[in-house]
Design a protein around this motif. Structure first.
Motif, mmCIF file in Angstrom:
data_model
loop_
_atom_site.group_PDB
_atom_site.id
_atom_site.type_symbol
_atom_site.label_atom_id
_atom_site.label_comp_id
_atom_site.label_asym_id
_atom_site.label_seq_id
_atom_site.Cartn_x
_atom_site.Cartn_y
_atom_site.Cartn_z
ATOM 1 N N CYS A 250 5.228 -8.307 -5.155
ATOM 2 C CA CYS A 250 4.265 -8.401 -4.057
ATOM 3 C C CYS A 250 3.003 -7.611 -4.376
ATOM 4 N N VAL A 251 1.904 -8.075 -3.832
ATOM 5 C CA VAL A 251 0.671 -7.310 -3.843
ATOM 6 C C VAL A 251 0.648 -6.553 -2.520
ATOM 7 N N MET A 252 0.414 -5.253 -2.609
ATOM 8 C CA MET A 252 0.371 -4.403 -1.427
ATOM 9 C C MET A 252 -1.082 -4.309 -0.972
ATOM 10 N N LEU A 253 -1.307 -4.711 0.271
ATOM 11 C CA LEU A 253 -2.643 -4.752 0.858
ATOM 12 C C LEU A 253 -2.761 -3.763 2.003
ATOM 13 N N ALA A 254 -3.992 -3.519 2.428
ATOM 14 C CA ALA A 254 -4.269 -2.732 3.641
ATOM 15 C C ALA A 254 -3.639 -1.346 3.563
ATOM 16 N N ASN A 255 -3.929 -0.661 2.466
ATOM 17 C CA ASN A 255 -3.417 0.705 2.265
ATOM 18 C C ASN A 255 -1.893 0.738 2.234
ATOM 19 N N GLY A 256 -1.292 -0.324 1.679
ATOM 20 C CA GLY A 256 0.155 -0.387 1.514
ATOM 21 C C GLY A 256 0.916 -0.819 2.755
ATOM 22 N N ALA A 257 0.217 -1.216 3.798
ATOM 23 C CA ALA A 257 0.890 -1.599 5.047
ATOM 24 C C ALA A 257 1.462 -3.013 5.013
ATOM 25 N N VAL A 258 0.942 -3.865 4.111
ATOM 26 C CA VAL A 258 1.370 -5.260 4.055
ATOM 27 C C VAL A 258 1.740 -5.625 2.625
ATOM 28 N N ALA A 259 2.947 -6.189 2.460
ATOM 29 C CA ALA A 259 3.413 -6.691 1.171
ATOM 30 C C ALA A 259 3.274 -8.206 1.188
ATOM 31 N N LEU A 260 2.412 -8.742 0.335
ATOM 32 C CA LEU A 260 2.177 -10.185 0.257
ATOM 33 C C LEU A 260 2.832 -10.727 -1.000
ATOM 34 N N THR A 261 3.737 -11.667 -0.827
ATOM 35 C CA THR A 261 4.506 -12.209 -1.939
ATOM 36 C C THR A 261 3.625 -12.827 -3.035
ATOM 37 N N GLU A 262 4.109 -12.735 -4.243
ATOM 38 C CA GLU A 262 3.408 -13.268 -5.410
ATOM 39 C C GLU A 262 3.097 -14.757 -5.260
ATOM 40 N N ALA A 263 3.968 -15.510 -4.608
ATOM 41 C CA ALA A 263 3.750 -16.952 -4.451
ATOM 42 C C ALA A 263 2.444 -17.241 -3.716
ATOM 43 N N ALA A 264 2.146 -16.470 -2.696
ATOM 44 C CA ALA A 264 0.894 -16.667 -1.952
ATOM 45 C C ALA A 264 -0.306 -16.295 -2.812
ATOM 46 N N VAL A 265 -0.182 -15.212 -3.543
ATOM 47 C CA VAL A 265 -1.282 -14.765 -4.407
ATOM 48 C C VAL A 265 -1.532 -15.808 -5.497
#
Length: 170
Positions: free
Chosen positions: A76-91
């Motif tokens: 996952c890419v961690m966004l918003a100062n680590g508050a949100v983990a966005l899966t690699e598939a979306a990226v």
């Protein structure tokens, strides 16, 4: 912004009963642009979260390995100062390396916001390394706690990803 598309995403979220999902969308569709760009953005729908609870202005991203509810590992890419983990598939669906940025449209309970995150070779390589590590060495030590680093706050994990090209797919 394409209000009809955002409404469709809300309906889709309600039908699925999901607390978080990602929708990969052509940027010209979401922002109703007339140019011929092929750039895509990710709509992060988190309808149970208020905008004030996520620092969307924090531009630093990093990569982490997260554990899904069914105990699978996801890079996952961690966004918003680590508050949100966005899966690699979306990226990967957004192909941010091609444009040097990852565009995120946030759908919160109280408002819609947009963020742009620099996405260069180093971020892409880190994501690829994490993915390879999962494929070759799925060990318990990869397991991330579901807490925001350094706090007691829970990380919002966005694992469900849908590709939007005029319609929403399951």
């Amino acid at each position: 912004m394409d209000v009809e598309l955002l409404h469709s995403i809300n309906v889709h979220m309600e039908e699925r009963g999901s607390s978080s999902s990602a929708y990969v969308v052509p940027i010209k569709r979401i922002f109703i642009l007339s140019d011929d760009t092929e750039e895509r953005c990710v709509v992060v729908a988190i309808p149970q979260t208020l905008n004030k609870d996520v620092d969307v202005g924090h531009k630093r991203i990093y990569v982490d390995v997260r554990t899904t509810p069914d105990r699978k590992y996801r890079a996952c890419v961690m966004l918003a100062n680590g508050a949100v983990a966005l899966t690699e598939a979306a990226v990967a669906g957004a192909a941010p390396l091609q444009y040097g940025r990852l565009m995120i449209v946030w759908m919160f309970a109280d408002e819609i916001a947009a963020s742009e995150y620099p996405f260069l070779d180093a971020a892409n390589e880190a994501l690829q390394r994490a993915s390879c590590l999962i494929d070759t060495h799925a060990h318990p030590e990869l397991r991330s706690a579901n807490l925001h680093r350094g706090t007691k706050r829970t990380v919002i994990e966005v694992f469900d990803t849908f590709d939007v090209d005029g319609y929403i797919t399951n």
